[in-house]
Design a protein around this motif. Sequence first.
Motif, mmCIF file in Angstrom:
data_model
loop_
_atom_site.group_PDB
_atom_site.id
_atom_site.type_symbol
_atom_site.label_atom_id
_atom_site.label_comp_id
_atom_site.label_asym_id
_atom_site.label_seq_id
_atom_site.Cartn_x
_atom_site.Cartn_y
_atom_site.Cartn_z
ATOM 1 N N ILE A 1 0.832 -1.208 0.000
ATOM 2 C CA ILE A 1 0.000 0.000 0.000
ATOM 3 C C ILE A 1 0.865 1.257 0.000
ATOM 4 O O ILE A 1 1.895 1.320 0.678
ATOM 5 C CB ILE A 1 -0.914 0.019 1.242
ATOM 6 N N ASP A 2 0.415 2.249 -0.719
ATOM 7 C CA ASP A 2 1.121 3.530 -0.823
ATOM 8 C C ASP A 2 0.450 4.565 0.081
ATOM 9 O O ASP A 2 -0.572 5.152 -0.270
ATOM 10 C CB ASP A 2 1.102 3.996 -2.282
ATOM 11 N N PHE A 3 1.044 4.798 1.264
ATOM 12 C CA PHE A 3 0.550 5.814 2.201
ATOM 13 C C PHE A 3 1.392 7.088 2.131
ATOM 14 O O PHE A 3 1.384 7.886 3.068
ATOM 15 C CB PHE A 3 0.583 5.279 3.638
ATOM 16 N N ARG A 4 2.101 7.308 1.039
ATOM 17 C CA ARG A 4 3.022 8.450 0.981
ATOM 18 C C ARG A 4 2.317 9.794 1.137
ATOM 19 O O ARG A 4 2.900 10.744 1.659
ATOM 20 C CB ARG A 4 3.815 8.414 -0.330
ATOM 21 N N LYS A 5 1.068 9.888 0.684
ATOM 22 C CA LYS A 5 0.395 11.186 0.779
ATOM 23 C C LYS A 5 0.054 11.549 2.219
ATOM 24 O O LYS A 5 -0.305 12.686 2.498
ATOM 25 C CB LYS A 5 -0.864 11.188 -0.078
ATOM 26 N N TYR A 6 0.194 10.589 3.137
ATOM 27 C CA TYR A 6 -0.059 10.871 4.551
ATOM 28 C C TYR A 6 1.221 11.248 5.297
ATOM 29 O O TYR A 6 1.195 11.432 6.508
ATOM 30 C CB TYR A 6 -0.719 9.659 5.213
ATOM 31 N N LEU A 7 2.330 11.361 4.570
ATOM 32 C CA LEU A 7 3.587 11.831 5.145
ATOM 33 C C LEU A 7 3.820 13.253 4.662
ATOM 34 O O LEU A 7 3.888 13.506 3.457
ATOM 35 C CB LEU A 7 4.761 10.935 4.726
ATOM 36 N N LEU B 1 7.654 5.860 10.437
ATOM 37 C CA LEU B 1 7.619 5.146 11.709
ATOM 38 C C LEU B 1 6.562 5.734 12.644
ATOM 39 O O LEU B 1 5.864 4.992 13.354
ATOM 40 C CB LEU B 1 8.997 5.194 12.375
ATOM 41 N N LEU B 2 6.426 7.049 12.637
ATOM 42 C CA LEU B 2 5.395 7.688 13.463
ATOM 43 C C LEU B 2 3.993 7.252 13.024
ATOM 44 O O LEU B 2 3.108 7.022 13.856
ATOM 45 C CB LEU B 2 5.522 9.209 13.391
ATOM 46 N N LEU B 3 3.789 7.139 11.705
ATOM 47 C CA LEU B 3 2.496 6.674 11.206
ATOM 48 C C LEU B 3 2.258 5.224 11.610
ATOM 49 O O LEU B 3 1.147 4.852 12.012
ATOM 50 C CB LEU B 3 2.435 6.827 9.681
ATOM 51 N N GLU C 1 -7.980 9.315 8.165
ATOM 52 C CA GLU C 1 -8.815 10.523 8.115
ATOM 53 C C GLU C 1 -8.302 11.584 9.071
ATOM 54 O O GLU C 1 -8.288 12.779 8.736
ATOM 55 C CB GLU C 1 -10.265 10.152 8.432
ATOM 56 N N GLU C 2 -7.864 11.172 10.252
ATOM 57 C CA GLU C 2 -7.292 12.133 11.196
ATOM 58 C C GLU C 2 -6.013 12.740 10.627
ATOM 59 O O GLU C 2 -5.795 13.960 10.724
ATOM 60 C CB GLU C 2 -6.993 11.447 12.524
ATOM 61 N N ARG C 3 -5.184 11.895 10.038
ATOM 62 C CA ARG C 3 -3.915 12.392 9.481
ATOM 63 C C ARG C 3 -4.171 13.347 8.312
ATOM 64 O O ARG C 3 -3.491 14.364 8.162
ATOM 65 C CB ARG C 3 -3.069 11.210 9.023
ATOM 66 N N GLU C 4 -5.176 13.034 7.506
ATOM 67 C CA GLU C 4 -5.510 13.893 6.370
ATOM 68 C C GLU C 4 -5.947 15.276 6.847
ATOM 69 O O GLU C 4 -5.541 16.307 6.279
ATOM 70 C CB GLU C 4 -6.622 13.226 5.563
ATOM 71 N N GLN C 5 -6.755 15.318 7.898
ATOM 72 C CA GLN C 5 -7.207 16.598 8.437
ATOM 73 C C GLN C 5 -6.046 17.399 9.008
ATOM 74 O O GLN C 5 -5.977 18.618 8.873
ATOM 75 C CB GLN C 5 -8.274 16.370 9.510
ATOM 76 N N GLU C 6 -5.112 16.701 9.639
ATOM 77 C CA GLU C 6 -3.942 17.387 10.200
ATOM 78 C C GLU C 6 -3.103 18.023 9.096
ATOM 79 O O GLU C 6 -2.641 19.166 9.234
ATOM 80 C CB GLU C 6 -3.100 16.401 11.002
ATOM 81 N N ILE C 7 -2.906 17.289 8.018
ATOM 82 C CA ILE C 7 -2.095 17.822 6.914
ATOM 83 C C ILE C 7 -2.789 19.025 6.279
ATOM 84 O O ILE C 7 -2.154 20.041 5.962
ATOM 85 C CB ILE C 7 -1.830 16.720 5.871
#
Length: 534
Positions: free
Chosen positions: A397-403, A412-414, A462-468
Amino acid sequence: QALSEIEGMGGRGSNLQEMRVQPLAKRTVDMHGFCKPSGFQRSPYLSARGNFANIFQGPTEEGYKAYHADKYDEDKNPNGIINFGTSENKLCFDLISKRLTQADMNVMDPSLLQYPDWKGHLFLREEVARFLTYYCKAPAPLKAENVIVLNGCGSLFSALATVLCDSGEAVLIATPFYGGITQSIFLYGNVKLVYVYLDSKITGTTTRPFQLTVEKLEKALQDARAEGITVRALILLNPQNPLGDIYSLSELWDYLEFAKRHELHVIVDEIYMLSVFDESATFHSVLGMDRLPDPQRTHVMWGITKDFAVSGIRFGTLYTENQDVANAVASLCYFHGVCGPVQHQVAQLLRDRDWINQVYLRANHARLKAAHTYVTDELKTLGVPFLNRNAGFFVWIDFRKYLKTGTFEEELLLWKRFLDNKVLLSCGKAFECSEPGWFRIIFADKTHRLQLGMQRIRKVLEEREQEILAEEKEQPCQSDQDGKADSTDEVIFVSRHQDPTCASSSSLGDLIGLLQQQMRSSDWLQKNTAEQFA
């Protein structure tokens, strides 16, 4: 090098921070990534090797320990950790437990309670040879004399590394790869890994993300040799963990020819060969090839752990035509043997071809496909890119947009954030992925755990997206100033791997769906609002 530097640590009170373990080259394993955090004290009771084994930990050990201390249970511990990190098949316990408890399994012959041939009981090796001949589609019957039985493929990696390499020498492997191999070959044999770094970008010489090519193998080998590293072997994982790729016959031939040119042994791990769950994908075993470029340096591994959903039964087998290698590995089987009653049970299992074909594989493949479909549909709904393959128990899975900054520290934090929300995943660094932000999820689990686990993943994302978004509102130009590429340039969504000749058969609906997923997985629309344009 690592052991000698531990040996040279000053005094009993020295801690890990005083130890500097430098890799021989950028492409060899950096042991800092596998050591416990600061505060470690050198034990006066252990040798240098013992101290290193004490501080050594696999890349997934922290999450694995947390899971075992707080396992999810629907009734007893509903707020516990759901394990999507350990590659186990939890879909077929009903089938395999019923088969293993039938009358023919319950045999306690005196010979099973005595020391066996260290290669394994002859009756089992003969059955393994017949089994591999059939399922690997070997052109001629495989021979029992070429079969060695050990307690798992981890032990096989350890034994092969020890007999093929001297201390300090190295083995080539493409990244990302199953990180447990590092521990298997290093702790006993002090053998290192030379990384062949793969990336997600498709260039002129590749047709899919993270594609292994002979050019990349050549470059990694020459770079290692330029640094004075002796490389003795190449490891191939087929099907590949964590990508799920299945190598074509032409690719396998090219890799084996490369190894022959450089007189490298090839260790082929085919432990997921019967876990190809879609008819559109075809697995090709090295043992099914009409001929091998260098049969004396080609060694194939398989085990029942994955394909038969019994990770608690430690059983792995090696097939090699090289009797020197076979005998050397067999001498280590004294330490890695399989107990007699289990050898009998495995032989009975492998012998029951009707049950395997008509009952087990049909049900297992259907269940794997359904679970895979559920998880990938959820990822599509979330707009998360992934590689959609048809083998193994995992999705890459590509979670790069959440970094926000795109670093391994942020990855690592994610990962820890997922763990804090009681779902265990595997982050890309655990597989030595060269790009931060990739994760592996295991989907071979029951529906209720998949549903709850995906809910927890959704919550974190969703929480991470709102933070960004909140951060970008405060600093709207920050991402441009950092020179970070627009996510539309980096995003990958692979609905399935197709040969170029089949690309024209994609329907308009598939293409529209692909475009929709790429739009949803991109933050371009969020960044470029009407207000910002104004």
